[in-house]
Enzyme design. Structure first.
Site, mmCIF file in Angstrom:
data_model
loop_
_atom_site.group_PDB
_atom_site.id
_atom_site.type_symbol
_atom_site.label_atom_id
_atom_site.label_comp_id
_atom_site.label_asym_id
_atom_site.label_seq_id
_atom_site.Cartn_x
_atom_site.Cartn_y
_atom_site.Cartn_z
ATOM 1 N N SER A 161 68.040 65.328 20.433
ATOM 2 C CA SER A 161 68.348 63.913 20.180
ATOM 3 C C SER A 161 68.789 63.638 18.747
ATOM 4 O O SER A 161 69.515 62.686 18.493
ATOM 5 C CB SER A 161 67.133 63.050 20.533
ATOM 6 O OG SER A 161 65.978 63.479 19.831
ATOM 7 N N LYS A 166 71.029 57.437 18.752
ATOM 8 C CA LYS A 166 70.868 55.986 18.664
ATOM 9 C C LYS A 166 72.203 55.239 18.582
ATOM 10 O O LYS A 166 72.347 54.137 19.068
ATOM 11 C CB LYS A 166 69.997 55.630 17.458
ATOM 12 C CG LYS A 166 68.546 55.996 17.676
ATOM 13 C CD LYS A 166 67.641 55.301 16.674
ATOM 14 C CE LYS A 166 66.192 55.417 17.089
ATOM 15 N NZ LYS A 166 65.642 56.768 16.901
ATOM 16 N N GLU A 224 64.865 45.341 14.528
ATOM 17 C CA GLU A 224 63.678 45.829 13.838
ATOM 18 C C GLU A 224 63.795 47.339 13.771
ATOM 19 O O GLU A 224 64.466 47.960 14.602
ATOM 20 C CB GLU A 224 62.399 45.419 14.557
ATOM 21 C CG GLU A 224 61.972 46.337 15.682
ATOM 22 C CD GLU A 224 62.688 46.056 16.995
ATOM 23 O OE1 GLU A 224 63.294 44.969 17.113
ATOM 24 O OE2 GLU A 224 62.645 46.928 17.890
HETATM 25 C C1 LIG Z 1 64.457 57.212 17.561
HETATM 26 C C2 LIG Z 1 64.519 58.626 17.954
HETATM 27 C C3 LIG Z 1 63.881 59.111 19.108
HETATM 28 C C4 LIG Z 1 62.991 58.263 19.980
HETATM 29 O O1 LIG Z 1 63.618 57.217 20.639
HETATM 30 P P1 LIG Z 1 63.899 57.217 22.201
HETATM 31 O O2 LIG Z 1 64.262 55.813 22.489
HETATM 32 O O3 LIG Z 1 62.663 57.663 22.900
HETATM 33 O O4 LIG Z 1 65.022 58.157 22.441
HETATM 34 C C5 LIG Z 1 64.038 60.437 19.460
HETATM 35 N N1 LIG Z 1 64.765 61.284 18.681
HETATM 36 C C6 LIG Z 1 65.380 60.863 17.563
HETATM 37 C C7 LIG Z 1 66.152 61.850 16.759
HETATM 38 C C8 LIG Z 1 65.281 59.530 17.159
HETATM 39 O O5 LIG Z 1 65.900 59.136 16.028
#
Ligand SMILES: *Cc1c(COP(=O)(O)O)cnc(C)c1O
Length: 400
Positions: A382, A93, A115
């Site tokens: 992610s 993020k 938000e």
């Molecule tokens: C917020 C989040 C997501 C989902 O958000 P996307 O916009 O779909 O990438 C995925 N993995 C993690 C670790 C997150 O914090």
């Protein structure tokens, strides 16, 4: 490379995207579109962004070959993890938040609002605002604030004001409404910092571009080491930003298969899921037209996922477009499959993945046995799983 690609001038990816907002916000979105166009070709802006991504956030992230993970699955393919979990604040993020934060400074804004659902985006925004000396207000559903109190404390420690939205049952939907309401009243001095490839144009395009550093690094890392493209890219999809960031630099490479993995929740048939691309119908939400989970009357459906970051009824318009055009495939895995993947990666590689990322891993686990010798798979890790420890422990104890 990007000029002949989507979206068009009005922000449409085929029939998806656009701008569905109160008239009063149109000038602010035009201003943002123009400022972003300038920043994209401004070497000073880009240099500052890449300096902070490197020194403050921790880029480039490693591309790690998960040999034990692949071997244990009986896979002949080589499976790589893109380690976005190692970034500052624990997930991808920050790539987007840093980009938009710098853009807000460049536009002369003094205040940032956002938000947040689970609080992960809110924490990233609060951190960037502290570093850039910006006033920061985060809207969060009152129910989410109670469920995610450690993130509320983090945001407050970082100097943000966290405002409750929607009363006792308030969640992300109410927080989105409050943030839009604030922006309408404060648009001159305020930037609204959206956290995924969603919202009105230019957000889906801009957030994708800020996140596509992920895919560009992967391309470079594979080229340097093996001088070839991957065969598969796999990422989880909530709003869709980490997936778009991985996919985008490969969209024109037709040999590269791209798979987005959504939250199948408890059971897609039961309605307790968040599999928007798999089960949604076109509709308007969060300022844009995309696929959307809605009931028979067109109201936004209640969604469910074990991972708070995938618990979102909409999805970025570019994913709806990639699905419709057949360029990317989308599938869903269940809560329990994601939990198994958390445990499996932890035990085989010593890495605790976020529950969101575990959806991409769970699909990879199903795919692995059918892969061919020498194929290359890249899974976007992610985020890290420390934030999910409580949920993971509860669920595993439930099983014993
Ligand atoms: C917020 C989040 C997501 C989902 O958000 P996307 O916009 O779909 O990438 C995925 N993995 C993690 C670790 C997150 O914090």
């Amino acid at each position: 490379m990007t000029d002949d690609m989507v979206p068009d001038e009005k922000g449409y990816f085929g029939s998806f995207g656009g701008r569905f907002v109160p008239e009063i916000l149109a000038p602010a979105l035009d201003e943002l579109t123009e400022a972003y166009r300038q920043a994209k070709k401004d070497p000073d802006f880009q240099r500052e962004l890449y300096r902070l991504l490197a020194e403050w956030a921790g880029r480039p992230t490693p591309l790690y070959e998960a040999v034990n993970f692949a071997e244990k699955l009986g896979s002949k393919a080589r499976i790589f993890l893109k380690r976005e979990d190692l970034l500052h604040t624990g997930a991808h993020k920050i790539n987007n938040v840093l980009g938009q934060g710098l853009l807000a400074v460049k536009m002369g804004k003094k205040r940032i609002i956002a938000e947040t659902g689970a609080g992960q985006h809110g924490v990233a925004v609060a951190a960037v605002c502290a570093m850039l000396k910006m006033e920061c207000v985060i809207y969060m559903g009152e129910k989410d604030m109670a469920r995610q109190s450690p993130n509320v404390a983090r945001m407050q420690l970082l100097g943000a004001e966290v405002k409750p939205a929607g009363g006792e049952n308030g969640t992300l939907k109410e927080a989105v409404n409050e943030a839009f309401r604030d922006w309408v009243a404060s648009v001159r001095e305020t930037h609204y910092l959206l956290g995924s490839v969603v919202g009105p144009h230019p957000f889906p395009m801009m957030v994708r571009d800020f996140q596509s550093v992920i895919g560009r690094e992967v391309k470079e890392q594979l080229k340097t080491r093996y001088n070839r493209l991957p065969d598969y890219l796999i990422a989880c999809v909530g709003g869709g930003s980490n997936a778009m960031g991985l996919f985008y630099p490969f969209v024109k490479e037709q040999t590269v298969k791209m798979v987005g993995v959504e939250a199948g929740g408890q059971d897609p048939a039961s309605g307790r899921h968040a599999a928007t691309l798999s089960m949604g119908r076109p509709g308007v939400f969060h300022g844009a037209r995309s696929l959307l989970l809605q009931d028979a009357d067109g109201n936004i459906a209640e969604v469910h996922s074990i991972s708070a970051g995938l618990d979102y009824p909409g999805v970025g318009p570019e994913h709806s477009y990639l699905k419709e055009s057949g360029r990317a495939d989308y599938t869903a895995v269940l809560d329990k499959e994601a939990l198994q993947a958390v445990e499996f990666l932890s035990l085989t590689e010593g890495i605790i993945p976020a529950l969101e990322s575990a959806h991409a891993l769970a699909y990879t686990m199903k795919l692995a046995p059918s892969l061919k010798e020498g194929q290359i798979v890249v899974v976007n890790l992610s985020g890290r799983g420390d934030k999910d420890l409580e949920i993971i422990r509860e669920q595993m104890e439930g099983k014993r």
